[in-house]
Design a protein around this motif. Structure first.
Motif, mmCIF file in Angstrom:
data_model
loop_
_atom_site.group_PDB
_atom_site.id
_atom_site.type_symbol
_atom_site.label_atom_id
_atom_site.label_comp_id
_atom_site.label_asym_id
_atom_site.label_seq_id
_atom_site.Cartn_x
_atom_site.Cartn_y
_atom_site.Cartn_z
ATOM 1 N N GLU A 284 -22.819 0.068 28.175
ATOM 2 C CA GLU A 284 -22.437 -0.869 27.394
ATOM 3 C C GLU A 284 -22.941 -1.637 29.279
ATOM 4 N N ILE A 285 -22.955 -2.756 29.085
ATOM 5 C CA ILE A 285 -23.801 -3.712 30.395
ATOM 6 C C ILE A 285 -22.486 -4.662 30.934
ATOM 7 N N TRP A 286 -21.748 -4.423 32.394
ATOM 8 C CA TRP A 286 -21.278 -5.235 32.622
ATOM 9 C C TRP A 286 -20.716 -6.979 32.429
ATOM 10 N N ALA A 287 -22.248 -7.157 32.953
ATOM 11 C CA ALA A 287 -22.824 -8.313 32.944
ATOM 12 C C ALA A 287 -22.476 -9.283 31.595
ATOM 13 N N LYS A 288 -22.645 -8.360 30.622
ATOM 14 C CA LYS A 288 -22.170 -8.916 29.122
ATOM 15 C C LYS A 288 -21.317 -10.656 29.408
ATOM 16 N N PRO A 289 -21.091 -11.287 28.602
ATOM 17 C CA PRO A 289 -19.998 -11.799 27.952
ATOM 18 C C PRO A 289 -19.481 -11.187 27.876
ATOM 19 N N ARG A 290 -17.788 -11.780 28.280
ATOM 20 C CA ARG A 290 -16.725 -11.179 27.635
ATOM 21 C C ARG A 290 -16.335 -11.274 26.418
ATOM 22 N N GLU A 291 -16.940 -12.152 25.321
ATOM 23 C CA GLU A 291 -17.292 -12.608 23.539
ATOM 24 C C GLU A 291 -18.203 -11.741 22.740
ATOM 25 N N THR A 292 -18.597 -11.020 23.644
ATOM 26 C CA THR A 292 -19.392 -9.842 22.642
ATOM 27 C C THR A 292 -18.846 -8.678 22.914
ATOM 28 N N PHE A 293 -18.123 -8.689 23.691
ATOM 29 C CA PHE A 293 -17.327 -7.211 22.775
ATOM 30 C C PHE A 293 -16.311 -7.444 22.037
ATOM 31 N N PRO A 294 -17.124 -6.445 21.400
ATOM 32 C CA PRO A 294 -15.348 -6.055 19.837
ATOM 33 C C PRO A 294 -14.063 -6.325 19.793
ATOM 34 N N ASP A 295 -13.282 -6.265 19.231
ATOM 35 C CA ASP A 295 -12.315 -5.958 19.324
ATOM 36 C C ASP A 295 -11.937 -4.234 18.558
ATOM 37 N N GLU A 296 -12.513 -3.180 18.939
ATOM 38 C CA GLU A 296 -12.621 -2.193 18.424
ATOM 39 C C GLU A 296 -11.255 -1.325 18.253
ATOM 40 N N GLU A 297 -10.090 -1.815 18.602
ATOM 41 C CA GLU A 297 -8.851 -1.080 18.274
ATOM 42 C C GLU A 297 -8.978 0.357 17.125
ATOM 43 N N ALA A 298 -8.409 1.041 17.805
ATOM 44 C CA ALA A 298 -8.694 2.652 16.573
ATOM 45 C C ALA A 298 -7.554 2.442 15.768
ATOM 46 N N ASP A 299 -7.569 3.166 14.311
ATOM 47 C CA ASP A 299 -6.800 3.540 13.731
ATOM 48 C C ASP A 299 -5.672 4.630 13.484
ATOM 49 N N PHE A 300 -4.640 4.226 13.534
ATOM 50 C CA PHE A 300 -3.630 5.497 13.357
ATOM 51 C C PHE A 300 -3.218 6.246 12.876
ATOM 52 N N LEU A 301 -4.013 5.195 11.049
ATOM 53 C CA LEU A 301 -3.820 6.673 10.134
ATOM 54 C C LEU A 301 -5.079 6.778 9.814
ATOM 55 N N ALA A 302 -6.177 6.922 10.725
ATOM 56 C CA ALA A 302 -7.701 8.361 10.024
ATOM 57 C C ALA A 302 -7.095 9.033 10.935
ATOM 58 N N GLN A 303 -6.231 9.279 11.152
ATOM 59 C CA GLN A 303 -5.577 10.746 11.921
ATOM 60 C C GLN A 303 -4.137 10.948 11.362
ATOM 61 N N PRO A 304 -4.648 12.040 10.916
ATOM 62 C CA PRO A 304 -3.056 12.698 9.933
ATOM 63 C C PRO A 304 -1.409 13.084 10.582
ATOM 64 N N THR A 305 -0.552 12.797 10.167
ATOM 65 C CA THR A 305 0.541 12.511 11.040
ATOM 66 C C THR A 305 0.938 14.175 11.302
ATOM 67 N N SER A 306 0.070 14.982 11.391
ATOM 68 C CA SER A 306 -0.374 16.608 12.043
ATOM 69 C C SER A 306 -0.351 16.420 13.415
ATOM 70 N N ARG A 307 -1.879 15.606 13.664
ATOM 71 C CA ARG A 307 -2.499 14.897 14.675
ATOM 72 C C ARG A 307 -2.068 14.529 15.273
ATOM 73 N N ARG A 308 -0.726 13.467 14.606
ATOM 74 C CA ARG A 308 -0.816 12.367 15.556
ATOM 75 C C ARG A 308 1.342 12.605 16.957
ATOM 76 N N PHE A 309 1.801 13.576 15.824
ATOM 77 C CA PHE A 309 2.615 14.505 16.204
ATOM 78 C C PHE A 309 2.736 15.787 16.616
ATOM 79 N N THR A 310 1.791 16.508 17.612
ATOM 80 C CA THR A 310 1.345 18.031 18.095
ATOM 81 C C THR A 310 2.784 18.814 18.049
ATOM 82 N N GLY A 311 3.748 17.946 19.150
ATOM 83 C CA GLY A 311 4.836 18.375 19.713
ATOM 84 C C GLY A 311 4.460 18.696 20.988
#
Length: 543
Positions: free
Chosen positions: A375-402
């Protein structure tokens, strides 16, 4: 004899060359200081070099054709360029660093403007080979400096340029402070937050609310930390979107929560600012059990509070004023509050940050930060999307490994340790009454009294995966801490509730943050509380 004028320094070419120098200096400072946030020396060094360049370029005044109106135009352009650098960069520095920065810049300005007004003699340089001898070079330098200061000085047009530049840029900043430019808004993303060196102002956030709130509805402003922000929830599935759907068309929900924010940060300030513009209003934020933040805001976000304070847009509440004065007396020096207040006070006069945020968001980026690869840091901030990862994309065993269980359990145990003391006689829980009284005093001064009845503080409980690993006594203490915290908030005039007691492991993405499934449960719970508050406050007819 006058010094010959190089083509590069004539009129618009001269101004263009200075713009190139400015761009280079800004790039160097951004790379060395990460947006002028980490130390003042790269800034000073870059602009000293800039000042030397302008000082040498100032010799253009020696040409007789540069007199009169052309001289005034050139000075206006050059001064605007200089003040643009100060205006753009100054808000990125703390107050002490900004003072040193401006001192160096104006020293260069004085030198450039004075030399630009001189009737300079031709400088006869010796053979370049002789300049290699340090002694001879020193003699030449001293001799030529002496010649330069034996002539008349006429720097008046420079000050005209300074005045015009300040007025023009301050006008632009004030215009930007009234312009709602976040067209598609769901929440404050990492690209519009301090974590990437973007500092949304109080006016900017207020404009977001005005843009999102529908006329005639009950305004619900959401504050708090990354839990209410919706970490781990994709933009189309954020829990506040579900809350809006649950509440229906009579309500307008605006999510101003930010990672790491306290209940008094960000959204709380905006709700207070808009109290008269949107009288039918509810503010809600999350907090931890046994946790209270300092009035006036946490270190990262307290600039929003002082921004609104110096614009006289907050309530003058005596208990809060007393609490803030106590914080200032205890922490002002080592937490940089004096410098922060000085910077924000100046920004209230000139609106540096409002104008520069508009440029950074709509036109081009201005500071370095933590950007994705490629990515180019000089790009307008409005062009950067809200790319929040989804917790549910991983199974519970991957989220809580101990792997981090020990660290997370230590946080849970430590959080409420101060609130209880072990009874040596019967080994049962003993409430630390003195500590809870102090807790009550702290939260009493966090919000103005007039706004407490329409403020909902939601206590976040930890994931059952970790709670089940506690001993029975520790689980009892943790549960009691949540209940007593809710009770204390209510005793001090707020609405309060908690959530998570009946949530499952699948509702959490980690110890505290919720999955989209947990977000839906939270939204259903909060919707009930918001409707009850709305009815009690007389905002909406009974259902």
């Amino acid at each position: 004899m006058r010094l010959p004028l190089p083509t590069i320094f004539q009129r618009w070419r001269f101004c263009l060359s200075n713009l190139i120098v400015i761009a280079g200096a800004w790039w160097l400072v951004g790379k060395a200081g990460l947006g002028l946030e980490r130390g003042w020396w790269p800034c000073i060094a870059a602009f000293v070099a800039w000042g030397v360049g302008l000082t040498l370029a100032g010799n253009y005044r020696a040409e007789s054709s540069a007199k009169g109106s052309r001289l005034i135009v050139d000075h206006l352009l050059i001064s605007t360029v200089w003040l643009g650098g100060i205006w753009a960069c100054g808000v990125r520095l703390n107050f002490g660093s900004a003072a040193g920065f401006i001192a160096v810049v104006f020293a260069g300005l004085w030198a450039a403007s004075l030399l630009a007004a001189l009737e300079l003699p031709r400088i006869r340089l010796p053979n370049p080979k002789k300049l290699l001898a340090p002694v001879w070079a020193g003699i030449v330098l001293i001799r030529e400096i002496g010649k330069l200061f034996q002539v008349k000085l006429v720097p008046l047009t420079f000050f005209v340029g300074i005045f015009v530049a300040v007025v023009a840029m301050s006008w632009f900043g004030r215009w930007a402070a009234r312009e709602p430019f976040h067209q598609e808004f769901t929440r404050i993303t990492r690209w519009t937050a301090p974590s990437t060196h973007y500092y949304p102002t109080a006016s900017e956030l207020a404009n977001v609310v005005r843009q999102k709130a529908r006329p005639g509805t009950v305004l619900v402003i959401v504050g708090g930390n990354s839990v209410f922000y919706g970490l781990g929830q994709p933009v189309g599935q954020v829990w506040t979107t579900v809350l809006q759907r649950e509440l229906g068309a009579r309500y307008s929900v605006v999510n101003l929560a930010m990672p790491g924010a306290a209940p008094v940060d960000g959204g709380a300030v905006i709700a207070e600012m808009l109290r008269n513009e949107f009288p039918r209003q509810i503010y809600l934020a999350n907090a931890w059990a046994c946790d209270s933040s300092a009035p006036g805001g946490s270190p990262v976000y307290r600039y929003i509070f002082w921004n609104a304070y110096y614009e006289n847009r907050l309530i003058d509440d005596q208990p809060r004023r007393t609490s803030i004065q106590r914080v200032l007396a205890q922490h002002a020096a080592h937490e940089g509050l004096v410098e922060l207040r000085g910077r924000v006070w100046l920004d209230g006069l000139f609106h540096f940050q409002d104008g520069w945020n508009y440029i950074a968001y709509k036109k081009f980026g201005t500071v370095w930060g933590h950007y994705p690869l490629g990515e180019i840091w000089a790009k307008p901030r409005e062009t950067f999307p809200d790319e929040e990862a989804d917790f549910l994309a991983q199974p519970t065993s991957r989220r809580f490994t101990g792997y981090y269980d020990a660290e997370e359990l230590a946080i849970i145990r430590r959080r409420n340790a101060w609130a209880f003391a072990a009874d040596s006689v019967n080994a049962k829980l003993k409430v630390n009454a003195e500590a809870w009284d102090e807790f009550g005093k702290n939260i009493d001064g966090m919000f103005p009294r007039a706004l407490k009845k329409r403020t909902l503080i939601v206590i976040s409980r930890d994931c059952p995966y970790f709670i089940e690993k506690l001993s029975p006594e520790e689980r009892e203490r943790n549960d009691l801490a949540c209940l007593l915290t809710v009770q204390k908030w209510r005793e001090n005039g707020y609405e309060s509730t908690d959530y998570g007691r009946d949530f499952s492991i699948e509702d959490y993405g980690d110890r505290v943050h919720l999955t989209t499934r947990g977000g839906e449960k939270l939204a259903n719970l909060i919707a009930i509380k918001v409707r009850d508050m709305s009815d009690r406050l007389g905002y909406a007819p009974p259902r």
